[in-house]
Write an enzyme that holds these catalytic residues in place. Structure first.
Site, PDB file in Angstrom:
ATOM      1  N   LYS A  45       0.865  -1.178   0.000  1.00  0.00           N
ATOM      2  CA  LYS A  45       0.000   0.000   0.000  1.00  0.00           C
ATOM      3  C   LYS A  45       0.896   1.221   0.000  1.00  0.00           C
ATOM      4  CE  LYS A  45      -4.434   0.712   0.070  1.00  0.00           C
ATOM      5  NZ  LYS A  45      -5.513  -0.201  -0.359  1.00  0.00           N
ATOM      6  N   ASP A  73      -6.908   4.203  -4.595  1.00  0.00           N
ATOM      7  CA  ASP A  73      -7.620   3.995  -3.331  1.00  0.00           C
ATOM      8  C   ASP A  73      -8.291   5.350  -3.053  1.00  0.00           C
ATOM      9  OD1 ASP A  73      -7.668   1.793  -1.015  1.00  0.00           O
ATOM     10  OD2 ASP A  73      -7.544   3.705   0.005  1.00  0.00           O
TER      11      ASP A  73
HETATM   12  N1  GLU Z   1      -7.168  -0.003  -3.170  1.00  0.00           N
HETATM   13  C1  GLU Z   1      -7.833  -1.210  -3.555  1.00  0.00           C
HETATM   14  C2  GLU Z   1      -7.847  -2.173  -2.403  1.00  0.00           C
HETATM   15  O1  GLU Z   1      -7.949  -1.750  -1.266  1.00  0.00           O
HETATM   16  C3  GLU Z   1      -7.319  -1.778  -4.863  1.00  0.00           C
HETATM   17  C4  GLU Z   1      -5.881  -2.099  -4.908  1.00  0.00           C
HETATM   18  C5  GLU Z   1      -5.386  -2.536  -6.286  1.00  0.00           C
HETATM   19  O2  GLU Z   1      -6.172  -2.616  -7.206  1.00  0.00           O
HETATM   20  O3  GLU Z   1      -4.172  -2.783  -6.397  1.00  0.00           O
HETATM   21  O4  GLU Z   1      -7.814  -3.368  -2.535  1.00  0.00           O
END
Ligand code: GLU
Length: 452
Positions: free
Chosen positions: A127, A167
């Protein structure tokens, strides 16, 4: 009480990171739910898997300096938490929000490990993001920020090493500016980010995937107890990408979504949320929900400020189904009690960790269907992996092909959580089932790859 290995690791994490409450919450939620696994298996303790899995492989923090429209220099903190690469390249979104700090990103990165594993695809957990607030910024400011952010991030990412996505605060516009800068710096046109525009490598159905996937997961949970989604009234929180496509899929499956919300208020529309107006206000105008209330005369706007502290009106309108799709800890114990007292039979989490530990315990005690975020919102990242697959094959699939795969993946996640919960004697406990199923694949891979 409880398993001593799990308790000792939880205690040591608590002692080490007292100033990281969200990260501690995520660690506790995952580890404590898996105690039955450690009662049965000693190999994880022998290989110090829990001690290792709670520490990111790498946590990068960097300065992002950029110039605003008035010519003033602004400084933000940028981050990438590369948490675990046991089963694939790092994968996970970027969040741009003033609340972003190490605790928030470590909680999100930690969750991402297990979520990504549950999809059944080869993606590790990560993240990133910044305390930059895109709200109130011009497009040119957002572009300059994204270019400055990528100028540093470029050293750590790549199509086969670490693939960020969106996100909160990071959508198509931001991904575009980030991708443009990556390409400019590296001269490589590759799938280094997902959630890309459809003209330049994005996947059909990626935008819809988190919300659609959550409703597919809810549908699976309801069917398992002999109920159906059709005809049900649903409360949805949030008004971003996840909420919008949850609303859309609920309509497609015959349910009526009656709310959306933001941090300041809630829209309640008993006849059903107007999807067209919601998309106009949020996707095109980037306006607030007060604007939505102006456009929809049959909608009521309920300000959060008119409500008791610690309660959100969205959870008190009386709904059969609840889809928290805003942010972490948005559903408190009081909210959980409001939902249950008005007959809620299902909660399926579209946001990451939207229920507090107390709220989750309340839902579980009541025995309703509870779909934890790691299972329920995994459709977004799963479809990101489908985007990577299309990029790698230099091809693109139709909307129905991607949506069909998404549906299959959500059914697979449901089956994994369902069967694992049964295996450990707690049928219907998708928190435990999901966590153990996600954990085992990563932990076994770590053992096979040696000490690192
Ligand atoms: N932010 C999204 C999640 O919490 C997607 C992450 C992504 O697609 O890499 O899973």
């Amino acid at each position: 009480m409880g398993n001593s290995y799990v308790r000792n690791v939880v205690e040591s994490v608590r002692a080490k990171y007292p100033h990281q409450p969200e990260f501690l919450q995520a660690v506790e939620e995952v580890l404590l739910s898996m105690e039955p696994l450690f009662e049965k298996e000693s190999k994880y303790e022998e290989n110090a898997i829990l001690e290792r899995i709670v520490v990111p492989e790498r946590l990068i923090e960097f300065r992002v300096a950029w110039t605003d429209d008035k010519g003033r220099i602004q400084v933000n903190n940028g981050y990438r938490v590369q948490f675990n690469s046991a089963i694939g390249p790092y994968k996970g979104g970027l969040r741009f929000h003033p609340s972003v700090n190490q605790s928030i990103l470590k909680f999100l990165g930690f969750e991402q490990i297990f979520k990504n594993s549950l999809t059944g695809l080869a993606i590790g957990g990560a993240k990133g993001g910044s305390d930059f607030d895109p709200k109130g910024k011009s497009d040119a400011e957002v572009m300059r920020f994204c270019q400055a952010f990528m100028t540093e991030l470029v050293r750590y990412v790549g199509a086969l090493s670490d693939v960020p996505a969106g996100d909160i605060g990071v959508g198509g516009r931001e991904i575009g500016y980030l991708f443009g800068q990556y390409k400019r710096l590296t001269s490589r046109f590759e799938g280094v980010l997902t959630g890309k525009g459809l003209k330049w490598g994005g996947s059909l159905a990626r935008t819809e995937a988190t919300g659609f996937g959550n409703v597919y997961f809810a549908d699976n949970m309801l069917k398992a107890v002999g109920k159906e989604i059709e005809g049900k009234k649903a409360a949805v929180s949030g008004s971003g990408n996840v909420a919008i496509y949850t609303v859309k899929k609920l309509y497609q499956l015959g349910a009526t979504p009656v709310t959306v919300s933001d941090s300041r208020g809630c829209i309640y529309q008993p006849a059903g949320i107007n999807l067209e107006v919601l998309q106009q206000v949020k996707e095109r105008e980037r306006a607030s929900l007060t604007r939505y209330a102006e456009l929809c005369k049959d909608a009521t706007y309920i300000p959060v400020a008119d409500y008791p502290a610690g309660e959100h009106p969205v959870w008190n309108v009386g709904a059969d189904l609840a889809f928290p799709s805003a942010t972490q800890n948005e559903v408190t114990l009081a909210d959980a009690k409001n939902l249950l007292s008005k007959g809620c039979i299902l909660v399926s989490e579209g946001a990451n960790m939207p229920s507090t530990l107390e709220a989750t315990a309340e839902f579980q005690k009541a025995g309703i269907c509870f779909g934890p975020a790691k299972c329920a919102n995994a459709g977004g990242v799963a479809t990101s992996q489908l985007e990577m697959e299309q990029n790698a094959g230099m091809t693109s699939w139709t909307f129905d092909e991607v949506d069909g795969k998404l549906k299959g993946i959500m059914a697979g996640i449901f089956k994994a959580a369902h069967d694992t919960a049964e295996e450990f004697g707690q049928p219907g406990n998708y928190v435990m089932g999901g966590n153990i199923a996600g954990f085992r694949k990563v932990a076994d891979s770590m053992i096979e790859q040696g000490v690192m």
